[in-house]
Design an enzyme around this catalytic site. Structure first.
Site, PDB file in Angstrom:
ATOM      1  N   ASP A 489      54.066  35.023  31.124  1.00  0.00           N
ATOM      2  CA  ASP A 489      52.975  35.933  31.447  1.00  0.00           C
ATOM      3  C   ASP A 489      53.215  37.307  30.843  1.00  0.00           C
ATOM      4  OD1 ASP A 489      50.531  36.580  32.563  1.00  0.00           O
ATOM      5  OD2 ASP A 489      51.063  35.891  34.565  1.00  0.00           O
ATOM      6  N   ASP A 559      42.278  33.730  33.368  1.00  0.00           N
ATOM      7  CA  ASP A 559      42.553  33.688  34.810  1.00  0.00           C
ATOM      8  C   ASP A 559      41.335  33.234  35.600  1.00  0.00           C
ATOM      9  OD1 ASP A 559      45.207  34.362  34.868  1.00  0.00           O
ATOM     10  OD2 ASP A 559      44.892  36.482  35.296  1.00  0.00           O
TER      11      ASP A 559
END
Length: 743
Positions: A489, A559
């Site tokens: 990430d 996301d």
């Protein structure tokens, strides 16, 4: 002109019979041609576009018409710099458009004059040291390297053009070297510059923000500059480092277009400059704003790679050639075209609130459904019980994982599943052992305040000591626990950019050195763990680019896990990125990003056109849903190769908020799988027909829907030109998947 010489049937060199000096280079593969000329020492682009015969003299394409107020290339010349189609245009020599290269010199001048001095041709595709790039064997591509020099200042530039044997794609990069004895400062270095003779094109860029990435926006070119860029230290979700330049009448199925894609993950600049005579200059490279690179005597700088794709057969064909380049010539062979495991990620199921028992319960239910990989997301390390602490301390929290990562991995493996783990290696919290030991390791400008997002700060990956430390921490876990997969990430961008390890003359280098540090960490991890899957994730799609995909076989597309929003996101992403690279999960309903509720079937019917997985709490769903999930997983596994390796065709764009459709077709046109979706239902709906693509006109196909509501046999011609009636598809958020098999 002398007889042309070819090597190896992809690059033809025409030479002047008097001097044997090369006059024209022709890159050609039956699909695309690039023709370069050497005119009075200057390298120019004579033609780029649809393939033309290799033999011939293309000097007639030189534009030498007089125009008022235009300067000649040099004294006595009959050509005008402002209207020359230079292959690598310079600053300050009468060409008033943006240059591809700009070099500061000790006397304050920025003027350069690059002249042809030599060339080499080789089979295959050279790598770029320290950076991702495409690869090809000696019989799959040929590379033309052209050497240019400015003798006055000792500047050398090697332009590389690679043409692939089977795809209408040209890879471009440049190596810039200081062969002189004085300090030079590189201030602009494009990877690709292409001058086109007219401006009858539209520009499509892919824009968005968090949770709504890569939506196409199209407008005609106009005099002046149309630009997309990033100054964030990453490619970002706002403007993707790719664009399409198409003739106005071009559709998905017909017409001419060029596609530009950057094999790079940092700051970029992609622009089209149209002069008032209607000519167009396309450029793609590192963003020059804030960029400087000190070139001492003997130093060199390599630009990242840029790809130029051409189609005469519409945008679906353009995308398909880009997809094949990614799968066959960009990705690491260990995982390219190889099926990855179906996964479940615990993030939306638990967020930070989990125990080892909760994780094992979730994994056990996932295993019963046929899911193959369990991924432990944020919250497993250091003092990480929220986003306020722990980043940078990559040691398991014993309160949550009593036996550490090795223990939880062993227990997941005992269930018959692989184990994966989340990292955010480029970041730290101030509430961490790493920051307390090394406060000078974050990127910060002396004497200035510090911006912050999500309570975290960016580590200075331009500092090799930082990369060494993070690699050491990650290696300690991966060498002692059976971790098959990493989710990497990256949740904030770079601000207050300053490299505390270097002097003032090197501060313009930090953004590029930073991303080189990221690539270096990837390289070291794969050298130690070659079978590791790393899924790129940057706040969901903030660094979804060809640079990352050179290391990661898949990236987290967004996301936003809402299936209806994902139709737009995955549709836009598909223009440059194959289905096999798009991380796509079935998530909880009501969705956590939009609050929308869709059927479990629709959520799966969207996600399976990606790298399939789940992101939901299986411990709280009814038994009937668990049974349906098991059927979805089995269906995906049966058809994964067709979904991931077939040619993708976009059939209906979702941007009118009514319907969407796409399909994947096998290379032999024997099989296809189609996704058909209703976004918003229409009252008193008119007749609707879905037209397919890519099939054999004369063959018969059996087509059946996964819900059993459609079953028929039709010819390929019927399916493509008459279509199938899908008027009854359903209300809001309904969907159907069709299997199409040649009889």
């Amino acid at each position: 002109m002398a007889e042309p010489q070819s090597f190896p049937n992809l690059i033809t060199v025409n030479a002047d019979p008097a001097s044997q000096a090369p006059v024209q280079f022709h890159l050609h593969n039956g699909q695309v041609s690039v023709i370069l000329g050497v005119l009075e020492g200057k390298l120019v682009n004579l033609y780029t576009g649809a393939a033309v015969p290799a033999a011939g003299d293309f000097g007639y394409l030189v534009d030498d018409r007089f125009r008022v107020q235009s300067s000649t290339v040099e004294e006595g010349a009959s050509r005008y710099a402002e209207h020359e189609r230079f292959a690598y245009p310079e600053f300050g020599r009468g060409d008033y458009r943006h240059p591809a290269i700009e070099v500061g010199q000790p006397n304050g001048s920025h003027v350069t004059d690059l002249r042809y001095v030599g060339h080499t041709i080789a089979g295959g595709k050279p790598a770029l040291a320290g950076m991702p790039s495409t690869h090809a064997a000696a019989d799959e591509a040929a590379t033309l390297s052209i050497e240019l020099r400015d003798e006055l200042i000792g500047l050398a530039v090697t332009l590389r053009y690679t043409i692939f044997r089977d795809e209408p794609v040209i890879a471009r990069s440049a190596v810039i070297r200081n062969d002189g004895d004085q300090q030079l400062t590189l201030e602009r270095a494009a990877s690709l510059s292409l001058d086109l003779p007219d401006s009858d094109y539209t520009m499509t860029e892919f824009t968005g923000a968090w949770a709504r990435e890569r939506e196409p926006h199209t407008q005609p070119l106009h005099p002046g500059i149309q630009q997309i860029e990033s100054l964030r230290g990453a490619s970002g979700p706002y403007f993707s480092p790719n664009a399409i330049f198409a003739r106005p009448a071009t559709t998905e199925d017909a017409g001419e277009a060029f596609g530009l894609a950057f094999v790079y993950s940092g700051n970029f600049d992609l622009h089209a400059e149209v002069d008032t005579y209607g000519a167009t200059r396309l450029q793609l490279g590192i963003n020059p704003l804030g960029f400087q690179w000190a070139l001492g005597p003997g130093d060199e700088f390599a630009t990242p790679e840029a790809l130029l794709d051409y189609t005469g057969n519409g945008l679906n064909a353009l995308s398909q050639s880009f997809h094949r380049i990614v799968l066959d010539h960009l990705q690491r062979p260990q995982w390219a075209r190889r099926e990855r495991p179906v996964l479940i990620n615990n993030w939306e199921a638990t967020y930070f609130d989990f125990t080892e028992d909760k994780l094992l319960e979730l994994a056990g239910l996932a295993k019963k459904a046929g899911i193959e990989l369990f991924v432990l997301d944020d919250g497993w390390f250091g003092a990480r019980t929220s986003d306020r602490a722990g980043l940078g301390d990559w040691v398991a929290n014993p309160d949550r994982l009593p036996e550490g990562i090795a223990g939880i991995a062993r227990k997941i493996n005992a269930l018959g599943m692989d184990f994966g783990l989340w990292f955010e290696p480029e970041m730290t919290n101030k509430d961490s052992g790493l920051y307390r030991a090394h406060p000078d390791w974050i990127i910060a400008t002396p004497g200035r305040g510090q911006s912050v997002y999500r309570n975290q700060y960016v580590l200075n990956f331009a500092n090799p000591a930082v990369v060494d430390n993070i690699y050491g921490q990650m290696h300690a876990i991966l060498s002692t626990a059976n971790v098959a997969y990493i989710k990497w990430d990256m949740n904030r961008f770079i601000s207050e950019a300053f490299d505390a390890t270097r002097g003032a003359e090197h501060q313009g280098e930090i953004m590029h050195r930073y991303i080189l540090g990221v690539y270096a960490l990837y390289e070291r991890l794969f050298a130690a763990f070659p079978d590791l899957i790393i899924e790129g994730c940057a706040s969901g799609g903030s660094r979804f680019d060809y640079g990352i995909l050179a290391y990661s076989p898949q990236a987290w597309t967004s996301d936003d896990t809402d299936a209806i929003e994902r139709l737009s996101i995955q549709y836009g992403t598909s223009y440059f990125f194959p289905v096999a690279t798009m991380g796509a999960h079935v998530s909880i309903t009501p969705n956590h990003q939009t609050g929308r509720s869709e059927s479990l079937a629709t959520r799966a019917n969207v996600a399976m056109f990606g790298t399939f997985g789940y992101e939901m709490d299986l411990t709280s769903v009814p038994e009937s849903d668990l049974d349906e999930i098991a059927k979805q997983v089995a269906f995906f596994k049966e058809h994964a190769s067709l979904l991931h390796n077939g040619d993708l065709y976009r059939l209906r764009a979702p941007y009118d908020h009514r319907q969407a459709a796409w399909m994947s077709v096998s290379a032999d046109r024997a099989h296809a799988i189609v996704g058909d979706y209703v976004i918003l239902g229409v009252p008193n709906r008119p007749k609707s027909r879905l037209l397919m693509r890519g099939l054999d006109e004369t063959a018969s196909y059996h087509i059946v829907s996964s819900d059993g509501k459609f079953d028929a046999t039709r010819t390929g011609g019927e399916l493509m030109h008459i279509g199938i009636d899908d008027t009854d598809l359903g209300p809001d958020f309904a969907s159907r998947v069709y299997l199409v098999d040649r009889v």
